[in-house]
Scaffold this active site. Structure first.
Site, PDB file in Angstrom:
ATOM      1  N   THR A 151      -2.926  -2.080   4.697  1.00 46.15           N
ATOM      2  CA  THR A 151      -1.655  -1.905   5.450  1.00 46.15           C
ATOM      3  C   THR A 151      -1.728  -0.875   6.445  1.00 46.15           C
ATOM      4  O   THR A 151      -2.642   0.008   6.419  1.00 46.15           O
ATOM      5  CB  THR A 151      -0.749  -1.577   4.484  1.00 46.15           C
ATOM      6  OG1 THR A 151       0.583  -0.883   5.071  1.00 46.15           O
ATOM      7  CG2 THR A 151      -0.912  -0.341   3.607  1.00 46.15           C
ATOM      8  N   ASP A 152      -0.973  -1.091   7.706  1.00 44.60           N
ATOM      9  CA  ASP A 152      -0.912   0.026   8.712  1.00 44.60           C
ATOM     10  C   ASP A 152      -0.627   1.349   8.089  1.00 44.60           C
ATOM     11  O   ASP A 152      -0.819   2.456   8.637  1.00 44.60           O
ATOM     12  CB  ASP A 152      -0.172  -0.487   9.864  1.00 44.60           C
ATOM     13  CG  ASP A 152       1.231  -0.641   9.553  1.00 44.60           C
ATOM     14  OD1 ASP A 152       1.589  -0.838   8.326  1.00 44.60           O
ATOM     15  OD2 ASP A 152       1.875  -0.664  10.688  1.00 44.60           O
ATOM     16  N   GLU A 153       0.086   1.132   6.830  1.00 44.39           N
ATOM     17  CA  GLU A 153       0.717   2.663   6.563  1.00 44.39           C
ATOM     18  C   GLU A 153      -0.342   3.481   6.059  1.00 44.39           C
ATOM     19  O   GLU A 153      -0.062   4.696   5.764  1.00 44.39           O
ATOM     20  CB  GLU A 153       1.624   2.203   5.246  1.00 44.39           C
ATOM     21  CG  GLU A 153       2.880   1.086   5.691  1.00 44.39           C
ATOM     22  CD  GLU A 153       4.154   1.349   4.644  1.00 44.39           C
ATOM     23  OE1 GLU A 153       4.146   2.047   3.893  1.00 44.39           O
ATOM     24  OE2 GLU A 153       4.498   0.013   4.625  1.00 44.39           O
TER      25      GLU A 153
ATOM     26  N   TYR B  53       2.147   4.817  -2.659  1.00 44.87           N
ATOM     27  CA  TYR B  53       1.994   3.569  -2.268  1.00 44.87           C
ATOM     28  C   TYR B  53       0.934   3.581  -1.136  1.00 44.87           C
ATOM     29  O   TYR B  53      -0.455   2.949  -1.368  1.00 44.87           O
ATOM     30  CB  TYR B  53       3.123   2.419  -1.511  1.00 44.87           C
ATOM     31  CG  TYR B  53       2.664   1.340  -0.842  1.00 44.87           C
ATOM     32  CD1 TYR B  53       2.123   0.089  -1.320  1.00 44.87           C
ATOM     33  CD2 TYR B  53       2.701   1.245   0.500  1.00 44.87           C
ATOM     34  CE1 TYR B  53       1.697  -0.957  -0.980  1.00 44.87           C
ATOM     35  CE2 TYR B  53       2.543   0.018   1.368  1.00 44.87           C
ATOM     36  CZ  TYR B  53       1.724  -0.933   0.401  1.00 44.87           C
ATOM     37  OH  TYR B  53       1.214  -2.002   1.078  1.00 44.87           O
TER      38      TYR B  53
ATOM     39  N   LYS C 233      -3.319   2.402  -1.279  1.00 45.13           N
ATOM     40  CA  LYS C 233      -3.769   1.285  -0.625  1.00 45.13           C
ATOM     41  C   LYS C 233      -5.281   1.885  -0.050  1.00 45.13           C
ATOM     42  O   LYS C 233      -6.105   1.463   0.199  1.00 45.13           O
ATOM     43  CB  LYS C 233      -2.973   0.789   0.483  1.00 45.13           C
ATOM     44  CG  LYS C 233      -1.909  -0.168  -0.025  1.00 45.13           C
ATOM     45  CD  LYS C 233      -2.409  -1.232  -0.833  1.00 45.13           C
ATOM     46  CE  LYS C 233      -2.804  -2.247   0.035  1.00 45.13           C
ATOM     47  NZ  LYS C 233      -3.001  -3.421  -0.646  1.00 45.13           N
TER      48      LYS C 233
HETATM   49  P1  NAD Z   1       4.132  -8.770  -2.911  1.00 44.95           P
HETATM   50  O1  NAD Z   1       4.651  -7.485  -3.931  1.00 44.95           O
HETATM   51  O2  NAD Z   1       5.168  -9.847  -2.604  1.00 44.95           O
HETATM   52  O3  NAD Z   1       3.139  -9.822  -3.877  1.00 44.95           O
HETATM   53  C1  NAD Z   1       2.337  -9.171  -4.984  1.00 44.95           C
HETATM   54  C2  NAD Z   1       1.601 -10.245  -5.799  1.00 44.95           C
HETATM   55  O4  NAD Z   1       0.791  -9.512  -6.306  1.00 44.95           O
HETATM   56  C3  NAD Z   1       2.655 -10.770  -6.819  1.00 44.95           C
HETATM   57  O5  NAD Z   1       2.690 -11.928  -6.815  1.00 44.95           O
HETATM   58  C4  NAD Z   1       2.235 -10.028  -8.010  1.00 44.95           C
HETATM   59  O6  NAD Z   1       2.656 -10.658  -9.059  1.00 44.95           O
HETATM   60  C5  NAD Z   1       0.861  -9.923  -7.943  1.00 44.95           C
HETATM   61  N1  NAD Z   1       0.315  -8.928  -8.920  1.00 44.95           N
HETATM   62  C6  NAD Z   1       0.699  -7.861  -8.964  1.00 44.95           C
HETATM   63  N2  NAD Z   1      -0.144  -6.979  -9.764  1.00 44.95           N
HETATM   64  C7  NAD Z   1      -1.045  -7.655 -10.100  1.00 44.95           C
HETATM   65  C8  NAD Z   1      -2.022  -7.789 -11.177  1.00 44.95           C
HETATM   66  N3  NAD Z   1      -2.360  -6.579 -11.926  1.00 44.95           N
HETATM   67  N4  NAD Z   1      -2.808  -9.020 -11.210  1.00 44.95           N
HETATM   68  C9  NAD Z   1      -2.686  -9.956 -10.617  1.00 44.95           C
HETATM   69  N5  NAD Z   1      -1.574 -10.112  -9.727  1.00 44.95           N
HETATM   70  C10 NAD Z   1      -0.777  -8.966  -9.662  1.00 44.95           C
HETATM   71  O7  NAD Z   1       3.283  -8.239  -1.956  1.00 44.95           O
HETATM   72  P2  NAD Z   1       2.980  -8.728  -0.628  1.00 44.95           P
HETATM   73  O8  NAD Z   1       4.230  -8.097   0.357  1.00 44.95           O
HETATM   74  O9  NAD Z   1       2.753 -10.107  -0.447  1.00 44.95           O
HETATM   75  O10 NAD Z   1       1.723  -7.997  -0.074  1.00 44.95           O
HETATM   76  C11 NAD Z   1       0.599  -8.574  -0.138  1.00 44.95           C
HETATM   77  C12 NAD Z   1      -0.590  -7.506   0.087  1.00 44.95           C
HETATM   78  O11 NAD Z   1      -0.440  -7.160   1.447  1.00 44.95           O
HETATM   79  C13 NAD Z   1      -0.650  -6.321  -0.780  1.00 44.95           C
HETATM   80  O12 NAD Z   1      -1.923  -5.731  -1.018  1.00 44.95           O
HETATM   81  C14 NAD Z   1       0.131  -5.465   0.299  1.00 44.95           C
HETATM   82  O13 NAD Z   1      -0.396  -4.197   0.169  1.00 44.95           O
HETATM   83  C15 NAD Z   1      -0.270  -5.905   1.603  1.00 44.95           C
HETATM   84  N6  NAD Z   1       0.619  -5.615   2.813  1.00 44.95           N
HETATM   85  C16 NAD Z   1       1.717  -6.158   2.964  1.00 44.95           C
HETATM   86  C17 NAD Z   1       2.721  -5.723   3.875  1.00 44.95           C
HETATM   87  C18 NAD Z   1       3.893  -6.335   3.876  1.00 44.95           C
HETATM   88  O14 NAD Z   1       4.848  -6.339   4.868  1.00 44.95           O
HETATM   89  N7  NAD Z   1       4.771  -6.887   2.803  1.00 44.95           N
HETATM   90  C19 NAD Z   1       2.213  -5.384   4.975  1.00 44.95           C
HETATM   91  C20 NAD Z   1       0.801  -4.940   4.877  1.00 44.95           C
HETATM   92  C21 NAD Z   1      -0.099  -5.090   3.750  1.00 44.95           C
END
Ligand code: NAD
Length: 323
Positions: free
Chosen positions: A124-126, A148, A152
């Site tokens: 993430t950009d965070e 968080y 990351k």
């Molecule tokens: P999300 O919370 O919607 O989904 C996370 C998924 O991971 C869920 O399906 C959950 O069941 C699964 N999960 C959690 N713990 C687990 C474990 N121990 N074993 C197996 N599965 C597990 O998240 P998202 O928004 O889809 O984000 C996906 C990735 O992208 C993350 O790594 C997040 O840090 C990164 N990200 C998200 C954003 C955003 O805007 N949402 C931006 C930048 C980066």
């Protein structure tokens, strides 16, 4: 890269990416490994669950035996599984360290043993922290401010360490804030849309002048796909290029799309830690061919329309979380 293991593939971004892979002629097999936490929802994959290419495995990325057996059958891993909500990390950071740091390290260890051909780690950009001005480059220092983003950043460091120490072919993507259908309704856009459509109040923390870059989830998928196919091991790729907006500006657009007014908006004191501004430079990803396609106004209109037409997804999703 024909056989891809996707962790967190039942979550928001992961499920969109899985749908993209299943539709790709060059991919023969996609396996989702997902623990189905409150944020995971098999319904997110409803349209592709019957595909002969797709296998769904309900399991934890910290289950070393399971991870080894799955990893051995795949050419590449795309790792989305994470605890992803900042507010939850402020309430209790332990699950974030467990999944985001130890979980990533478990996957990296397995990738090392198995000799995986590519490991894409979604970050993430965070991790760059708040930028008063300018844009963050991939080589810039990491300054996470909440558990968080700290978890990351730790996982990014671990991934790079496995590249340098053991040659695990890791690439990292750092994307800005994603939006689109199927996002768990604790995140800002689905939370606001859900409440506004229900005639309820929404709350903005502080003065609403925090700036975020909003990227459509399918544009993020395009970037991750390019990094999977063309990314150079050991490299990091920022995936931005959406639209920079303050929370007030975003709220104005959501009010317009939902046909509601500022009367449904309350301001509350800001959190102790709330980064003022994120901004990333994505020139490096552009060199791989990355071009965000979705203008915010159109992407937002389609997103609001999706949530309006899918109230049962909201209910099921919120109920499974006990929200
Ligand atoms: P999300 O919370 O919607 O989904 C996370 C998924 O991971 C869920 O399906 C959950 O069941 C699964 N999960 C959690 N713990 C687990 C474990 N121990 N074993 C197996 N599965 C597990 O998240 P998202 O928004 O889809 O984000 C996906 C990735 O992208 C993350 O790594 C997040 O840090 C990164 N990200 C998200 C954003 C955003 O805007 N949402 C931006 C930048 C980066």
């Amino acid at each position: 890269m024909e056989r891809i293991l996707v962790t967190g593939g039942a979550g928001f971004i992961g499920s969109h990416f899985v749908k993209r892979l299943v539709q790709s002629p060059s991919i023969s097999r996609v396996t989702v490994l997902d623990a189905l936490t409150y944020a995971g929802n098999r319904n997110n994959l409803r349209t592709v669950l019957s595909s002969p290419k797709l296998t769904f495995t309900h399991g934890d990325i910290l289950d070393r035996g399971l991870v080894d057996s799955l990893m051995a059958e795949h050419d590449a891993v795309v790792h989305f599984a994470a605890e992803s909500h900042v507010d939850r990390s402020l309430a209790d950071a332990s699950g974030f360290v467990r999944t985001n740091v130890l979980g990533t390290q478990t996957l990296l260890d397995s990738a090392r043993r198995i000799g995986i051909r590519k490991f894409v780690h979604a970050s993430t950009d965070e991790v760059y922290g708040s930028l008063p001005s300018g844009t963050a480059l991939e080589c810039d220092p990491l300054r996470p401010t909440v558990p968080y983003s700290a978890s990351k950043a730790s996982s990014d460091m671990m991934a790079l360490a496995y590249f340098h120490s053991y040659g695990v072919p890791v690439c990292i993507t750092r994307s800005s804030n994603n939006y689109g259908p199927n996002q768990y309704p604790e995140k800002l856009i689905p939370l606001f849309v859900n409440r506004l459509l229900a005639g309820e109040q929404v709350t903005i923390h502080g003065n609403g002048e925090h700036v975020r870059n909003w990227l459509h989830v399918e544009d993020n998928g395009q970037g991750v796909d390019l990094v999977l196919r063309k990314g150079i091991p050991g490299e990091i790729y920022n995936l931005g290029g959406g639209t920079d907006l303050t929370t007030n500006e975003l709220t104005a657009l959501l009010l317009k799309e939902t046909g509601t007014t500022w009367g449904q908006v309350d301001y509350v004191p800001d959190r102790a830690a709330n980064d003022i501004r994120y901004s990333i430079d994505w020139t490096k990803a552009a060199q791989l061919g990355y071009r965000p396609q979705q203008p915010l106004d159109q992407g937002l209109a389609r997103t609001v329309d999706w949530y309006r037409r899918n109230p049962s997804w909201w209910d099921a999703s919120a109920r499974s979380a006990g929200a």
